[in-house]
Design a protein around this motif. Structure first.
Motif, short mmCIF file in Angstrom:
data_model
loop_
_atom_site.label_atom_id
_atom_site.label_comp_id
_atom_site.label_asym_id
_atom_site.label_seq_id
_atom_site.Cartn_x
_atom_site.Cartn_y
_atom_site.Cartn_z
N ALA A 1 40.97 -5.29 14.18
CA ALA A 1 40.91 -5.30 15.45
C ALA A 1 41.64 -3.96 16.11
CB ALA A 1 40.89 -6.41 16.17
N ASP A 2 42.89 -4.25 15.80
CA ASP A 2 43.75 -3.15 16.14
C ASP A 2 43.78 -1.76 15.59
OD1 ASP A 2 44.88 -3.30 13.65
OD2 ASP A 2 46.82 -3.96 14.24
N GLY A 3 42.64 -1.53 14.73
CA GLY A 3 42.40 -0.20 14.10
C GLY A 3 43.13 -0.04 12.85
N THR A 4 43.95 -1.09 12.33
CA THR A 4 44.72 -1.02 10.92
C THR A 4 43.51 -0.79 10.10
OG1 THR A 4 46.29 -2.19 11.77
CG2 THR A 4 46.24 -2.00 9.61
N LEU A 5 43.58 0.04 9.07
CA LEU A 5 42.63 0.37 8.19
C LEU A 5 42.54 -0.96 6.95
CD1 LEU A 5 42.55 4.23 7.24
CD2 LEU A 5 41.04 2.82 9.02
N HIS A 6 41.57 -1.16 6.50
CA HIS A 6 41.09 -1.95 5.16
C HIS A 6 41.91 -1.18 4.20
CE1 HIS A 6 39.24 -3.77 2.01
NE2 HIS A 6 39.03 -4.99 2.60
N PRO A 7 42.51 -1.82 3.39
CA PRO A 7 43.28 -1.50 2.17
C PRO A 7 42.35 -0.44 1.43
CG PRO A 7 43.63 -3.60 2.19
CD PRO A 7 42.75 -3.31 3.23
N ILE A 8 41.00 -0.50 1.21
CA ILE A 8 40.10 0.36 0.51
C ILE A 8 40.05 1.64 1.45
CG2 ILE A 8 37.89 0.83 -0.47
CD1 ILE A 8 37.42 -2.20 -0.72
N GLN A 9 39.74 1.65 2.73
CA GLN A 9 39.97 2.64 3.47
C GLN A 9 41.40 3.59 3.54
OE1 GLN A 9 38.87 0.32 7.07
NE2 GLN A 9 37.11 1.82 7.24
N ARG A 10 42.41 2.80 3.45
CA ARG A 10 43.62 3.18 3.31
C ARG A 10 43.54 3.94 2.12
NH1 ARG A 10 46.16 4.79 7.01
NH2 ARG A 10 46.81 6.60 5.73
N ALA A 11 43.18 3.34 1.15
CA ALA A 11 43.45 4.30 -0.39
C ALA A 11 42.46 5.59 -0.49
CB ALA A 11 42.88 3.11 -1.52
N PHE A 12 41.46 5.34 0.34
CA PHE A 12 40.38 6.61 0.19
C PHE A 12 41.28 7.74 0.96
CE2 PHE A 12 36.08 6.42 -1.28
CZ PHE A 12 36.25 4.95 -1.80
N VAL A 13 42.03 7.20 1.81
CA VAL A 13 42.62 8.56 2.77
C VAL A 13 44.05 9.22 1.95
CG1 VAL A 13 44.09 8.95 4.85
CG2 VAL A 13 42.04 7.64 5.06
N ASP A 14 44.48 8.16 1.46
CA ASP A 14 45.94 8.42 0.41
C ASP A 14 45.69 9.34 -0.65
OD1 ASP A 14 47.17 7.25 2.49
OD2 ASP A 14 47.63 5.47 1.41
N HIS A 15 44.29 8.89 -1.46
CA HIS A 15 43.98 9.59 -2.78
C HIS A 15 42.93 10.70 -2.53
CE1 HIS A 15 45.98 5.85 -3.89
NE2 HIS A 15 46.16 6.46 -5.00
N GLY A 16 42.91 11.14 -1.40
CA GLY A 16 41.74 12.24 -1.31
C GLY A 16 40.40 11.75 -1.54
N GLY A 17 40.27 10.77 -1.49
CA GLY A 17 38.79 9.95 -1.86
C GLY A 17 37.78 10.56 -0.69
N ILE A 18 38.29 11.26 0.31
CA ILE A 18 37.30 11.58 1.52
C ILE A 18 37.42 13.18 1.74
CG2 ILE A 18 36.95 11.49 3.88
CD1 ILE A 18 37.90 8.82 3.96
N GLN A 19 36.14 13.63 1.38
CA GLN A 19 36.30 15.24 1.79
C GLN A 19 35.52 15.34 3.16
OE1 GLN A 19 36.19 18.29 -1.14
NE2 GLN A 19 37.57 16.63 -2.59
#
Lengths: 296, 173
Positions: free
Chosen positions: B82-100
């Motif tokens: 609710a406070d906007g903290t990303l789910h660990p999978i979302q966090r990992a996609f950001v950290d590992h360049g899984g999102i372009q």
């Protein structure tokens, strides 16, 4: 998407009476992964969709231990068949096929019955079930009837189901002792693709674990409908199953196929691959039959 | 025709009226206004519309809205806290360049979530199978697979196999 009314019967009889009362303007829907695509493309335009999703029925493949028959409900998803450890270990040919259909998302909703009644030449689900001598149970306004799956397909997109009839169940007869089976979907990529060719083999061995007592060689996309390579099966019967005899059986099966050129592959390549894959799957089926015997 | 349905949407019980011909994707995007779920091909090929229904990943473009009645639906909006903290999978996609470009990401992440919810120690072959129905045209998949691997516990803890030679006083695991 075009408008329609969605009907949700709870029993087979209710479904059939809904289909009959709006005759010609209805379409059955189970998982919907094919029906909804056809609806969106405007290939079909029913006023009523009769759902088969809520009809009370089995949700697991069921083995009758008295008769040895395996019952697979037509409304079972590919995923639930893929997850059945009974299927994985006793009927690996079926496991090989369902685990490679579409994607996880598709397998979670698409049903085995839907795969069969669509009757496309590339139906992965059909090949193993024919090789297992499966029968289709069809329920309709006149009651129940059973038909060999080998005779179920009449042509591309055409099967035995008429009018308001519903495919309700697949029945696999008792497996012969010392049986191994395997299926391969041959294509250019591993997922989300229709096969360029589908090859399923079932071999039952004599007690010497080498001589072929019974062979089933079933091919998909090698003719307008899935079919059994009967001459190749007859050739193997009574022979020792070896790389040589399987190579010869492969050649015979290639000669029996009525392959054609299509966007997914050309005829000569498909014919060559029938030979290669019949041998390869034959060897895998042999290995599985022997392993099964060792683990008994 | 229309009908009333009740279902759980990202943890909240919801009752509303849907038209029979609506897809679940239409319900989510056009009626509920949750546009995280994307429409790519509309025919079950690309996986951009993947959502989780009763724990299973499905293509919402090939799922009738009426069928969600009585079930639980989770979309990409249901993952972050609710406070906007990303789910660990979302966090990992950001950290590992899984999102372009990001268009496939919601679907990819929902497929990954359905997999990891069921098998928190998924190894690479299982990851490949789980996202086989999700197309990405940017990353070449490598970073996406790395992202999911980073959250997965890898191989389950089993009995450790120890390689040991009799003359070696220090067996290596």
């Amino acid at each position: 998407m075009r408008k329609f009314t969605y009907l949700v019967p709870k029993t087979l009889n209710e479904a059939i009476s809904m289909h009959t009362s709006y005759d010609g303007r209805t379409r059955y829907i189970a998982g919907g992964t094919d029906v909804l695509v056809k609806l969106k493309e405007g290939k079909i335009g029913p006023d009523y969709l009769v759902s088969l999703k809520h009809i009370i029925c089995q949700d697991q493949p069921f083995l009758n231990t008295e008769t040895g028959e395996l019952y697979i409900g037509a409304f079972m998803t590919h995923r639930s068949i893929e997850r059945s450890s009974l299927v994985e270990h006793q009927y690996p040919i079926l496991h090989d096929a369902v685990k490679n259909i579409g994607s996880v998302q598709i397998r979670n909703v698409a049903t085995i019955g839907g795969n069969l009644v669509n009757a496309v030449p590339s139906a992965d689900g059909a090949i193993p079930l024919i090789a297992l001598d499966g029968k289709a149970r069809i329920y309709g306004p006149k009651g129940d009837r059973l038909i060999d799956l080998a005779r179920f397909f009449l042509g591309p997109g055409q099967c035995e189901i008429q009018g308001a009839e519903i495919l309700t169940e697949i029945i696999i007869p008792r497996l012969e002792p010392r049986t191994g089976s395997a299926y391969i979907k041959h294509g250019r990529r591993e997922a989300m693709e229709l096969p360029m060719l589908g090859v399923g083999i079932l071999l039952s061995l004599d007690p010497d674990m080498a001589t072929c007592a019974k062979a089933r060689i079933c091919l998909g996309v090698a003719a307008p409908t899935p079919f059994r390579a009967l001459a190749a099966e007859a050739y193997l019967r009574g022979k020792s199953v070896t790389e040589d005899s399987l190579t010869e059986a492969g050649k015979i099966a290639a000669g029996e196929s009525r392959v054609r050129d299509s966007i997914r592959g050309v005829a000569w390549y498909r014919r060559e691959m029938v030979g290669v894959l019949v041998k390869r799957m034959g060897l895998l089926a042999l290995e599985r039959a022997r392993n099964m015997e060792l683990n008994m | 025709m229309s009908r009333d349905i009740t279902f759980t949407f990202n943890g909240n019980l919801l009752t509303l009226t849907v038209e029979d011909h609506w897809t679940l994707l239409h319900l989510i995007r056009e009626e509920l206004g949750y546009t995280g779920t994307k429409e790519g091909c509309g025919s079950g090929e690309c996986g951009a519309c993947t959502v989780i229904v009763d724990g299973a990943a499905v293509n919402s473009c090939l799922y009738l809205a009426a069928e969600i009645n009585g079930r639980s639906l989770v979309t990409i909006e249901g993952l972050a806290a609710a406070d906007g903290t990303l789910h660990p999978i979302q966090r990992a996609f950001v950290d590992h360049g899984g999102i372009q470009c990001g268009f496939c990401s919601p679907g990819m992440i929902m497929s990954a979530k359905a997999l990891l919810d069921e098998n928190s120690h998924a190894a690479e072959p299982e990851i490949l199978e789980a996202i086989a129905g999700n197309l990405c045209r940017c990353t070449g998949y490598v970073q996406i697979i790395e992202s999911i691997k980073a959250v997965s516990g890898g191989e389950p803890e089993g009995p450790r196999v120890v390689a040991w030679r009799g003359d070696d006083p220090h067996p290596r695991s």
